[in-house]
Enzyme design. Structure first.
Site, PDB file in Angstrom:
ATOM      1  N   ASN A 154      -9.345   9.584  17.419  1.00  0.00           N
ATOM      2  CA  ASN A 154      -8.490   9.071  16.347  1.00  0.00           C
ATOM      3  C   ASN A 154      -9.334   8.142  15.493  1.00  0.00           C
ATOM      4  OD1 ASN A 154      -6.586   7.937  14.706  1.00  0.00           O
ATOM      5  ND2 ASN A 154      -5.444   6.891  16.321  1.00  0.00           N
TER       6      ASN A 154
ATOM      7  N   LYS B 101      -8.602   6.855  12.766  1.00  0.00           N
ATOM      8  CA  LYS B 101      -7.755   5.889  12.043  1.00  0.00           C
ATOM      9  C   LYS B 101      -8.169   5.830  10.563  1.00  0.00           C
ATOM     10  CE  LYS B 101      -6.864   3.514  16.347  1.00  0.00           C
ATOM     11  NZ  LYS B 101      -6.530   2.297  17.068  1.00  0.00           N
TER      12      LYS B 101
ATOM     13  N   HIS C   7       2.235   6.470  16.682  1.00  0.00           N
ATOM     14  CA  HIS C   7       1.191   5.515  17.084  1.00  0.00           C
ATOM     15  C   HIS C   7       1.736   4.095  16.933  1.00  0.00           C
ATOM     16  CE1 HIS C   7      -2.525   3.281  17.326  1.00  0.00           C
ATOM     17  NE2 HIS C   7      -3.068   4.358  17.879  1.00  0.00           N
TER      18      HIS C   7
ATOM     19  N   GLU D 234       0.485   1.460  15.898  1.00  0.00           N
ATOM     20  CA  GLU D 234       0.161   0.786  14.632  1.00  0.00           C
ATOM     21  C   GLU D 234       1.189   1.145  13.567  1.00  0.00           C
ATOM     22  OE1 GLU D 234      -3.886   2.169  14.478  1.00  0.00           O
ATOM     23  OE2 GLU D 234      -4.411   0.805  16.117  1.00  0.00           O
TER      24      GLU D 234
ATOM     25  N   GLU E 188      -0.413   4.559  25.508  1.00  0.00           N
ATOM     26  CA  GLU E 188      -1.305   3.598  24.856  1.00  0.00           C
ATOM     27  C   GLU E 188      -0.666   2.215  24.891  1.00  0.00           C
ATOM     28  OE1 GLU E 188      -4.287   5.638  22.025  1.00  0.00           O
ATOM     29  OE2 GLU E 188      -2.546   5.051  20.858  1.00  0.00           O
TER      30      GLU E 188
ATOM     31  N   GLY F 127      -7.719  -1.549  20.893  1.00  0.00           N
ATOM     32  CA  GLY F 127      -8.651  -2.318  20.067  1.00  0.00           C
ATOM     33  C   GLY F 127      -8.965  -3.703  20.605  1.00  0.00           C
TER      34      GLY F 127
ATOM     35  N   SER G 242      -8.849   1.020  24.301  1.00  0.00           N
ATOM     36  CA  SER G 242     -10.162   0.499  24.679  1.00  0.00           C
ATOM     37  C   SER G 242     -10.918   1.416  25.643  1.00  0.00           C
ATOM     38  CB  SER G 242     -10.040  -0.914  25.264  1.00  0.00           C
ATOM     39  OG  SER G 242      -9.563  -1.811  24.279  1.00  0.00           O
TER      40      SER G 242
HETATM   41  P1  13P Z   1      -9.045   1.903  20.686  1.00  0.00           P
HETATM   42  O1  13P Z   1      -9.748   2.999  21.448  1.00  0.00           O
HETATM   43  O2  13P Z   1      -9.833   1.368  19.549  1.00  0.00           O
HETATM   44  O3  13P Z   1      -8.531   0.847  21.613  1.00  0.00           O
HETATM   45  O4  13P Z   1      -7.761   2.577  20.019  1.00  0.00           O
HETATM   46  C1  13P Z   1      -6.947   3.368  20.795  1.00  0.00           C
HETATM   47  C2  13P Z   1      -6.016   4.072  19.910  1.00  0.00           C
HETATM   48  O5  13P Z   1      -5.195   3.468  19.255  1.00  0.00           O
HETATM   49  C3  13P Z   1      -6.140   5.540  19.817  1.00  0.00           C
HETATM   50  O6  13P Z   1      -5.046   6.104  19.192  1.00  0.00           O
END
Ligand code: 13P
Length: 259
Positions: free
Chosen positions: A7, A9, A94, A96, A166, A172, A212
């Site tokens: 991903n 992003k 997601h 976010e 997640e 992150g 992470s």
């Molecule tokens: P990170 O791997 O940066 O923690 O993000 C995970 C994520 O949100 C994947 O969709």
């Protein structure tokens, strides 16, 4: 099988996506056994990334989609539009988007149902906050997210569904959930999914972990039978990290084959 989903992003533009896609394909090279790989670039880079991965086994995913077929929905992208770019998978719900854009379980349900109706593969994300985990509510939250997002959803013969666990606090943060926490939650998710889809054949639903994931911790996660794969954010745009994650998945698959 193990699946590795990248991903990207909103971290890379079109030119960077092309370079990253080329590099990502190189991580598969020279291996006897490779995991299923899905690359989810920003929408604006789908067309160029498609060209790069055209002759590989990698699949193309989007990071979001509208639940509407077409019409006056400014700024939205439809499943048909994504299909024009060869997109087969779509990340839905997601955290976010839930946190910063007000996406609700009800909206997510419409997207999952629509994506399946269009013969695409949803990657449904669920996860609890740190506060909810500390209050002992993690399983309750995940059960609620799954039951609303999958309400009335039917899986037909050829359908496939990914659920990505997640935890919000792990995304992150450099603080992944421990292997024990992941296995426990994946078992719980499996039990909820079995209640929701009692007739789903083996392999129709896969449960991934995200939050992470790095080259260092990927093997420990992926070797667990409850972990069907990983959804990778930050480390998917760092090729040295991503190479190790793909390598970890390949190693687990090779060990399974010789066992
Ligand atoms: P990170 O791997 O940066 O923690 O993000 C995970 C994520 O949100 C994947 O969709």
């Amino acid at each position: 099988m193990k699946t590795v989903i990248a991903n990207w992003k909103m971290n890379v533009g079109v030119r960077e996506s092309v370079a990253l896609a080329r590099g990502t394909l190189l991580t598969l090279r020279g291996r006897k056994t490779i995991p299923d790989l899905v690359i989810c670039p920003p929408d604006v880079a789908l067309s160029e990334v498609r060209k790069v991965i055209a002759r590989s086994s990698a699949k193309l995913g989007a990071q979001n989609v509208s639940w509407e077929v077409s019409g006056s929905h400014t700024g939205e992208t439809s499943t048909r539009m994504l299909q024009e770019f060869g997109v087969t998978h779509v990340i839905i719900g997601h955290s976010e988007r839930r946190q910063h854009l007000g996406e609700t379980d009800e909206m997510i349900q419409k997207k999952v149902a629509h994506v399946l109706a269009e013969q695409m593969i949803p990657i449904l994300c669920v996860g609890e906050t740190k506060l909810e985990r500390d209050a002992g509510q993690a399983q309750e939250i995940i059960r609620h997210q799954l039951s609303v997002a999958l309400q009335g959803v039917r899986l037909r013969g050829g359908d496939k569904l990914f659920v990505a666990y997640e935890p919000i606090w792990a995304i992150g943060s450099g603080e992944p959930a421990s292997v024990g926490e992941v296995v426990e939650m994946h078992r719980f998710i499996d039990s909820v999914l079995t209640q929701l889809f009692p007739d789903a054949p083996e392999g129709q639903i896969s449960v991934l972990y995200g939050g992470s994931v790095t080259g260092e911790n990927a093997y420990g996660l992926l070797r667990e039978t409850e972990v069907d794969g990983v959804l990778v954010g930050g480390a998917s745009v760092k090729l040295n990290q991503f190479k190790d994650i793909v390598g970890a998945a390949a190693e687990v698959l090779e060990a399974q084959q010789t066992a």
